[in-house]
Design an enzyme around this catalytic site. Structure first.
Site, PDB file in Angstrom:
ATOM      1  N   ASP A  64       0.816  -1.225   0.000  1.00 39.26           N
ATOM      2  CA  ASP A  64       0.000   0.000   0.000  1.00 39.26           C
ATOM      3  C   ASP A  64       0.846   1.270   0.000  1.00 39.26           C
ATOM      4  O   ASP A  64       0.653   2.162   0.840  1.00 39.26           O
ATOM      5  CB  ASP A  64      -0.932   0.018   1.217  1.00 39.26           C
ATOM      6  CG  ASP A  64      -1.776  -1.227   1.357  1.00 39.26           C
ATOM      7  OD1 ASP A  64      -2.064  -1.858   0.330  1.00 39.26           O
ATOM      8  OD2 ASP A  64      -2.138  -1.585   2.493  1.00 39.26           O
ATOM      9  N   GLU A 240     -11.405   1.496  -3.966  1.00 38.55           N
ATOM     10  CA  GLU A 240     -10.751   1.929  -2.726  1.00 38.55           C
ATOM     11  C   GLU A 240      -9.455   2.672  -3.045  1.00 38.55           C
ATOM     12  O   GLU A 240      -9.121   2.905  -4.202  1.00 38.55           O
ATOM     13  CB  GLU A 240     -10.467   0.727  -1.825  1.00 38.55           C
ATOM     14  CG  GLU A 240      -9.580  -0.322  -2.454  1.00 38.55           C
ATOM     15  CD  GLU A 240      -9.467  -1.588  -1.611  1.00 38.55           C
ATOM     16  OE1 GLU A 240     -10.116  -1.677  -0.551  1.00 38.55           O
ATOM     17  OE2 GLU A 240      -8.727  -2.488  -2.024  1.00 38.55           O
TER      18      GLU A 240
END
Length: 568
Positions: A64, A240
């Site tokens: 991430d 997302e």
């Protein structure tokens, strides 16, 4: 005077209490000379030319990624889940050579993950520099400690970050955007309004106006800007990790879509206003590996969750997560941080090579020299990491689990001592273990351990950990008057002793774990003797996220406990 006396009495009581639980120095396990060596074939087959560098730029469990720039300085952060300290932060001047400068969340006032499972804690941090007030922000979701969505900030990432400010909205994966006029916004993933869920995995992207003075979203300004994904009629899942960028007067919203596994991708939208409406590009996704043949060589998969930045050569680049499965398709190294150049010559950005099989090496930005592994820069490719534990502080690459390293680990003149907690590797609690990320499919890790367990409750050694219910334990313990080296496999919480061997605990033991793709072996040596194997070749299946679940890669740990539950 009374307060001073009271404090002295309290201190004396604490010292006395600790004396009953803290072992004497001679009883503590002493770890010396940890060595990790990567030996992946892909790097042997793809040597670097003078103008090339390897991607991933951060090997092992660094998922991430988010990146920001201030002048010539780039800063990058990654998810850390239940690791402590949390949110590793890296610095570069050229996008090739990176140094870790610490962690964003390094205090218990910032990070409360002591009861968090491995798939909880810190998710998807976003880092962004605001030129209007010359401040860096890191916004994230902390699934622990009652925090939820939080923001921390600093004027200088090298000098520490503020305590968290809780934000008044639900959902996950928040990101900030600062417009040219100084206005600020937060975008994030959320569930659809109650009663409007259309299918499993249906999510939305929302935006809020953000008050920079109060560090809070402005009540009543929230607005839905993406429902479901690029085309809701196709039932896209898990839109997302949103980011907003502004270029040539237009606003671009980039998101991950498809879930964070084999259907992962990156998609892009545009608008004339930061709050939309956002129109998807005609050609989406702009980054994905999901459509490629499964049997492609040197497979890279699960690509997505990206962030963009302008490079030192004026060209755009994108950092993103992806995985490199081993020869049996296992995901033991976890989600890693990759980088690709981005072509933004048209209206929308497109990752160069991001829809083709991702290659292990790239051309460097013009004028950059590859110094990875030198002068303190993070290594990549095949490399050796050696720690003799001789400095005044632990290397940033060593992490704890659910609690500060300083509460149990001490660097001494002789090496690293661990003061064991009365908790085990199987518990969802802080444990007394230091972890190093597995960064290669083929590797060797070793350490010398001097340790004489005083009772059957004591154990110290190496662990290969995926989570509290999936791991290998390779350590020294005691039964009666004898000392044993024991190898234990734990799968879905069920532990089985694979092998054990009686040893002379008065002689230091070299503990070694090796892996070749999915085959792990645990070896030991004493004195000047050669390494002996214990237990044969074992499957690395329990160290893979596709078996154990969750989001982390495998960890190699130096572990000790005073609550040993291995039954010999």
């Amino acid at each position: 005077m009374k307060n001073a006396v009271f404090r002295m009495l309290v201190l004396a009581a604490l010292v006395a209490a600790n004396a009953s639980v803290v072992k004497s120095q001679q009883d503590l396990p002493l770890f010396k000379r940890f060595t990790y060596k990567g030996d992946d074939q892909i790097y042997k087959d793809n040597p670097l030319a003078a103008d090339e560098f390897y991607s991933p730029i951060l090997q092992g469990c660094y998922p991430d990624p988010s990146i920001t720039r201030k002048g010539d300085d780039y800063y990058l952060v990654c998810s850390s889940f239940a690791f402590f300290p949390g949110v590793p932060i890296f610095h570069s001047n050229d996008l090739v050579n990176w140094t870790q400068i610490g962690h964003v969340l390094d205090r218990t006032s910032q990070l409360r993950v002591e009861t968090a499972g491995m798939a909880m804690g810190i998710f998807a941090p976003d880092i962004l520099y605001n030129p209007h007030n010359e401040t860096f922000y890191m916004i994230t979701t902390q699934f622990a400690g009652g925090f939820g969505n939080i923001v921390v900030k600093t004027k200088d990432p090298r000098q520490g970050w503020s305590d968290p400010i809780k934000l008044a909205f639900d959902g996950i994966d928040p990101a900030l955007f600062f417009d040219d006029d100084g206005k600020a916004y937060v975008v994030h993933n959320d569930a659809p309004d109650k009663g409007k869920e259309l299918y499993e995995g249906h999510r939305v992207i929302k935006i809020w106006e953000y008050d920079v003075e109060k560090d809070q979203v402005i009540a009543g300004t929230d607005q839905l800007i993406v429902d479901g994904g690029v085309a809701i009629t196709k039932k896209p899942i898990w839109i997302e990790a949103p980011h907003i960028y502004k270029r040539n007067g237009k606003y671009y919203l980039m998101c991950a879509e498809g879930g964070t596994a084999e259907n992962h991708s990156e998609v892009i939208f545009s608008s004339d206003h930061p709050k939309g409406p956002y129109i998807p590009a005609a050609e989406n996704p702009i980054l994905s590996q999901r459509h490629l043949p499964d049997d492609r060589p040197n497979k890279v998969a699960w690509a997505g969750h990206a962030d963009l930045v302008e490079g030192p050569d004026g060209k755009h680049y994108g950092v993103f997560l992806a995985i490199r499965p081993n020869g049996k398709g296992r995901v033991n190294t976890g989600r890693e941080t990759f980088i690709l150049p981005v072509d933004w010559s048209g209206e929308f950005p497109v990752f160069e090579g991001g829809l083709e099989p991702i290659q292990p090496k790239l051309k460097m930005p013009k004028g950059v020299k590859n110094l990875t592994g030198k002068r303190g820069f993070m290594p990549n490719g095949n490399f050796v990491f050696e720690d003799r534990f001789s400095g005044n502080m632990l290397d940033y690459r060593w992490i704890g689990l659910r609690g500060p390293r300083e509460e149990f680990a001490v660097v001494t003149a002789d090496g690293l001592t661990i003061n064991p907690f009365a908790t085990t590797i199987n518990e969802v609690k802080p444990i007394s273990a230091l972890f190093y990320r597995q960064q290669h499919a083929d590797f060797t890790a070793s350490v010398t351990l001097a340790y004489t367990p005083a009772s059957e409750n004591d154990l110290a050694g190496i662990v290969c950990l995926q989570k509290e219910t999936y791991h290998y334990l390779f350590g020294i313990t005691r039964k009666g008057a004898d000392h044993y080296l024991v190898l234990q496999r734990t799968e879905n919480g069920e532990s089985t002793i694979v092998a054990r061997s009686k040893i002379d605990a008065n002689v230091p033991v070299q503990l070694q774990v090796t892996a070749q793709d999915d085959d792990y072996q645990f070896n030991y040596a004493q004195g000047k003797g050669a390494f002996k194997n214990l237990g044969g070749a074992l499957s690395g299946d329990i160290l893979s996220t596709d078996v154990a679940g969750g989001f982390t890669g495998a960890l190699i740990g130096l572990y000790a406990t005073s609550a040993n539950d291995v039954q010999l």
